[in-house]
Design an enzyme around this catalytic site. Structure first.
Site, short mmCIF file in Angstrom:
data_model
loop_
_atom_site.label_atom_id
_atom_site.label_comp_id
_atom_site.label_asym_id
_atom_site.label_seq_id
_atom_site.Cartn_x
_atom_site.Cartn_y
_atom_site.Cartn_z
N ASP A 17 -0.94 0.75 -2.37
CA ASP A 17 -0.14 -0.23 -3.10
C ASP A 17 0.80 0.47 -4.09
O ASP A 17 2.00 0.17 -4.14
CB ASP A 17 -1.05 -1.21 -3.85
CG ASP A 17 -1.88 -2.06 -2.92
OD1 ASP A 17 -1.58 -2.08 -1.71
OD2 ASP A 17 -2.82 -2.72 -3.39
N GLU A 273 -0.70 2.40 4.48
CA GLU A 273 0.66 1.98 4.79
C GLU A 273 1.70 3.04 4.47
O GLU A 273 2.55 3.35 5.31
CB GLU A 273 0.99 0.70 4.02
CG GLU A 273 2.37 0.14 4.31
CD GLU A 273 2.59 -1.25 3.73
OE1 GLU A 273 3.73 -1.53 3.32
OE2 GLU A 273 1.64 -2.04 3.67
#
Length: 378
Positions: A17, A273
């Site tokens: 994040d 990610e």
């Protein structure tokens, strides 16, 4: 047009994040000359790959981005023109109240997690009116196909990659304490979650007849490897696990340096990610360790990406990739056969990955799409 942006990031239990939000904030400030504040609830996590950051300063400017601890929301502040709620982190009530009091309500964007699932394009840019307040947020979905928000990619990234010649590479390797690469050897970077089958990977690499250097950033996985190889001899900065396998633990890298490490290696094990996307831009062989979710929802995301990524591969090559990735994500047992079958397609995969990058380059990057969306709305 120059706008004021507030990006809100809540760190759950990993780096992803914070990594995505930091890359986005920097690109908005650097490539688009926007005024950006990054509100983050965990400065320590951000500092792991942002060495200029001082965790004691609740407000500071780093690389043209103002970084603010969420604690500072108790102080007086002014709302931005655009508010990005990253990964459904939920804006603080005090900030929502300030949005309502603004003369013009900010443009509120919920930046979602990256997924290759087919439904993403249908929900990208959809408005979501607040159930009680006169505010609307818009869903913004990163993605790999037309009709999505695209992927993070700085304007100069590919130029920098092309300029990463042998001389620059040698200088970079020396900075990391890496020796010159042996002819015919295989360099592998390993960045994964703690539950990945690391012991099985080490055993397979231990039996290799090809010289292998396994490069691991400091952290939980590195500590686990050190425990497994606690009796291995040390030569310089390397653990010598066998005649052909050596392991080198390196410091956790700043993001730009991590990109360069991916360019240096032949195979990159990545996770989550941020590193997943960067491995694709590197165009080397890569293996993705996806973040596990409840009810095994992450496997739907894994399968959706594999469906896209392997679409133009031969059936045997696609099967080898699927087996490797499924085993690495503990859907089946990881073994030497899976690894050797994966390596057998190394040259073909390199060509495929170059083609894959060219395909991804046909769509605008995430930051550009965000800026265009904002310009169309404000």
């Amino acid at each position: 047009m120059r706008h004021r942006w507030d990006i809100f990031c809540k760190v759950i239990d990993n780096f992803g994040d914070a990594g995505v939000c930091w890359r986005l904030a920097r690109q908005l400030a650097t490539d688009f000359h926007q005024e950006v504040r990054l509100w983050i609830d965990d400065l320590a996590t951000l500092s792991c790959f942002t060495p200029e950051l001082n965790c004691k300063d609740l407000v500071q400017t780093v690389q043209n981005v103002k970084i603010c601890s969420w604690q500072q929301l108790q102080m007086e502040f002014a709302c931005a023109d655009i508010v990005i709620e990253a990964f459904a982190c939920d804006l603080p009530d005090i900030y929502i109240a300030a949005m309502l009091e603004s003369d013009q309500h900010p443009l509120w964007i919920n930046l979602e997690y990256l997924s290759a699932e087919p439904w993403v394009a249908d929900y990208h840019l959809l408005p979501s009116p607040h159930p009680r307040l006169p505010l609307t947020k818009f869903f913004f979905f990163p993605g790999f196909t037309k009709g999505t928000g695209g992927l993070l990619r700085e304007k100069a990234l590919m130029e920098q990659k092309n300029e990463f010649d042998e001389a620059v590479r040698q200088t970079f390797m020396k900075q990391l304490g890496l020796y010159e690469k042996e002819p015919g050897s295989l360099w592998i970077s390993l960045f994964c979650y703690a539950d990945a089958p690391v012991a099985q990977l080490l055993q397979v690499l231990f039996e290799s007849v090809q010289p292998i250097l396994l490069i691991v950033p400091a952290g939980k996985v590195a500590d686990r490897i050190l425990e497994i190889l606690k009796d291995a001899p040390i030569f310089g900065t390397r653990l010598i696990a066998s005649k052909h396998l050596s392991v080198q633990i390196i410091p956790f890298l700043e993001q730009t340096e991590y990109d360069r490490l991916l360019w240096c290696c032949d195979i990159n094990f990545v996770r989550g990610e941020d590193s997943f996307v960067r491995a694709q831009w590197a165009a080397k062989l890569f293996v993705w360790n996806i973040y596990p979710q409840q009810e095994q929802a992450h496997f739907r995301k894994l399968d959706a990406f594999l469906e896209l990524y392997t679409d133009r591969m031969t059936i045997p090559m696609a099967a080898a990739i699927r087996d490797m990735w499924n085993c690495w994500n503990s859907r089946c047992a990881f073994n030497a056969g899976t690894w050797m079958n994966f390596l057998a397609f190394r040259e073909s995969l390199m060509l495929h990955n170059e083609s894959w990058v060219n395909q991804l380059m046909k769509q605008e990057d995430l930051a550009t799409n965000l800026v265009q969306f904002v310009e169309n709305r404000l």
